[in-house]
Motif scaffolding. Sequence first.
Motif, mmCIF file in Angstrom:
data_model
loop_
_atom_site.group_PDB
_atom_site.id
_atom_site.type_symbol
_atom_site.label_atom_id
_atom_site.label_comp_id
_atom_site.label_asym_id
_atom_site.label_seq_id
_atom_site.Cartn_x
_atom_site.Cartn_y
_atom_site.Cartn_z
ATOM 1 N N GLU A 118 -5.050 11.331 -3.623
ATOM 2 C CA GLU A 118 -3.885 11.402 -2.710
ATOM 3 C C GLU A 118 -4.125 10.535 -1.478
ATOM 4 N N GLN A 119 -5.356 10.566 -0.977
ATOM 5 C CA GLN A 119 -5.666 9.810 0.244
ATOM 6 C C GLN A 119 -5.434 8.310 0.046
ATOM 7 N N THR A 120 -5.805 7.820 -1.143
ATOM 8 C CA THR A 120 -5.604 6.397 -1.445
ATOM 9 C C THR A 120 -4.127 6.075 -1.510
ATOM 10 N N LEU A 121 -3.384 6.927 -2.211
ATOM 11 C CA LEU A 121 -1.952 6.675 -2.364
ATOM 12 C C LEU A 121 -1.255 6.729 -1.009
ATOM 13 N N ALA A 122 -1.614 7.730 -0.186
ATOM 14 C CA ALA A 122 -0.973 7.871 1.127
ATOM 15 C C ALA A 122 -1.252 6.631 1.979
ATOM 16 N N ALA A 123 -2.502 6.153 1.953
ATOM 17 C CA ALA A 123 -2.855 4.966 2.738
ATOM 18 C C ALA A 123 -2.096 3.745 2.219
ATOM 19 N N ALA A 124 -2.005 3.623 0.903
ATOM 20 C CA ALA A 124 -1.314 2.476 0.304
ATOM 21 C C ALA A 124 0.176 2.509 0.635
ATOM 22 N N GLN A 125 0.738 3.726 0.672
ATOM 23 C CA GLN A 125 2.166 3.837 0.981
ATOM 24 C C GLN A 125 2.460 3.404 2.408
ATOM 25 N N LYS A 126 1.514 3.666 3.302
ATOM 26 C CA LYS A 126 1.725 3.299 4.710
ATOM 27 C C LYS A 126 1.465 1.817 4.969
ATOM 28 N N ALA A 127 0.603 1.217 4.150
ATOM 29 C CA ALA A 127 0.156 -0.155 4.401
ATOM 30 C C ALA A 127 1.246 -1.179 4.093
ATOM 31 N N GLY A 128 1.068 -2.390 4.623
ATOM 32 C CA GLY A 128 1.986 -3.476 4.313
ATOM 33 C C GLY A 128 1.656 -4.122 2.984
ATOM 34 N N ALA A 129 0.366 -4.076 2.631
ATOM 35 C CA ALA A 129 -0.072 -4.689 1.374
ATOM 36 C C ALA A 129 -1.354 -4.029 0.900
ATOM 37 N N VAL A 130 -1.606 -4.166 -0.374
ATOM 38 C CA VAL A 130 -2.820 -3.620 -0.978
ATOM 39 C C VAL A 130 -3.549 -4.757 -1.679
#
Length: 363
Positions: free
Chosen positions: A62-74
């Motif tokens: 979940e932590q990875t997904l939440a961070a990715a959702q907030k980020a501009g790019a992965v």
Amino acid sequence: MQQQNQTRHIVILPGDGIGPEIMAQAEAVLNRVNEQHRLGLSWEHQLLGGAAIDATGKPLPEQTLAAAQKAGAVLLGAVGGPRWDQIERSIRPERGLLAIRSALGLFANLRPAILYPQLAEASTLRPEVVSGLDLLIVRELTGGIYFGQPRGVRVLESGEREGFNTDVYRESEIRRIARVAFDLARLRNRRVLSVDKANVLEVTELWREIVTDEAKNYPDVTLSHMYVDNAAMQLVRAPKQFDVLVTGNLFGDILSDEAAMLTGSIGMLPSASLDATGKGLYEPCHGSAPDIAGQDKANPLATILSVAMMLRYTFKEDLAAQSIENAVAKVLDAGLRTADIASAGTKLAGTKVMGQAVVDALA
Ligand code: IPM
Ligand code: MG
């Protein structure tokens, strides 16, 4: 891909196998251009794939997904490896990758296959067949048989097991990926080839119909169609006939590996997976190559070139993107080669030396 994405924060997912090694080099390049071009980008690391399974039991925490959702790019290295091949299907590393593509709505996968003139000798095809090659595969990434329901393995009354998947595309899904292909063709040679199996599969019969209809909005772009078996053959027979290829998830997976090899090595090819707003996940087309992991042998250029794609498509920093691509060309000009692209008369380099050479070549 219309709106500008405002967040200048990046989530880096090194992943498994050679992922961490190639990502370390890509990060060094990112660091340098960030300073040189005052891009104001920041980033953090998160876990995905086998690394995440080891730490949390899940391929996409979940932590990875939440961070990715907030980020501009992965920015992603690679996932998977034999260590995790025996665990239950639904939580294997690859599922983490598929889940993040799906959760972020990254439906448009751009896989350019460009042959660097310096590498014409590295291709298994004759130089005259591949030199000057510059094609773009636009692969639909969140639909088709990869995600279609129902899917699974069931036991028949006879006791025999049966595996099944569903290839399914909605009109709207076909239309939006067609638009991406047509829009990108406008920046290139204005030719789109749609690849399907409309002579056998209804889902791709609809695909052909919708792509043809959408083409009416792009009178300046020439659309043609090809069955996937013929496209696979044409790719090795005369690959320079192609400009933009648009196709579904599974055909795109297969054809993009084939196209990659035309360029000498899959170790050279970056990719972008974009949502409707320009947010993207950027990753090399190659996998985690567990057989050479940790040996300083992997080619970091596909990941470095993925950084360039990220700067161009998500952050609209064309100059910085171009400077990375120029630096890669310079390093190849200097004769430096990782093992996958080595040929007679070139200088063999490991992952670190190659990465550092690109950093040094950044003007
Ligand atoms: C790719 C890979 C993935 C895919 C795997 C690792 C799930 O082959 O990005 O092409 O099939 O999409
Ligand atoms: Mg693949």
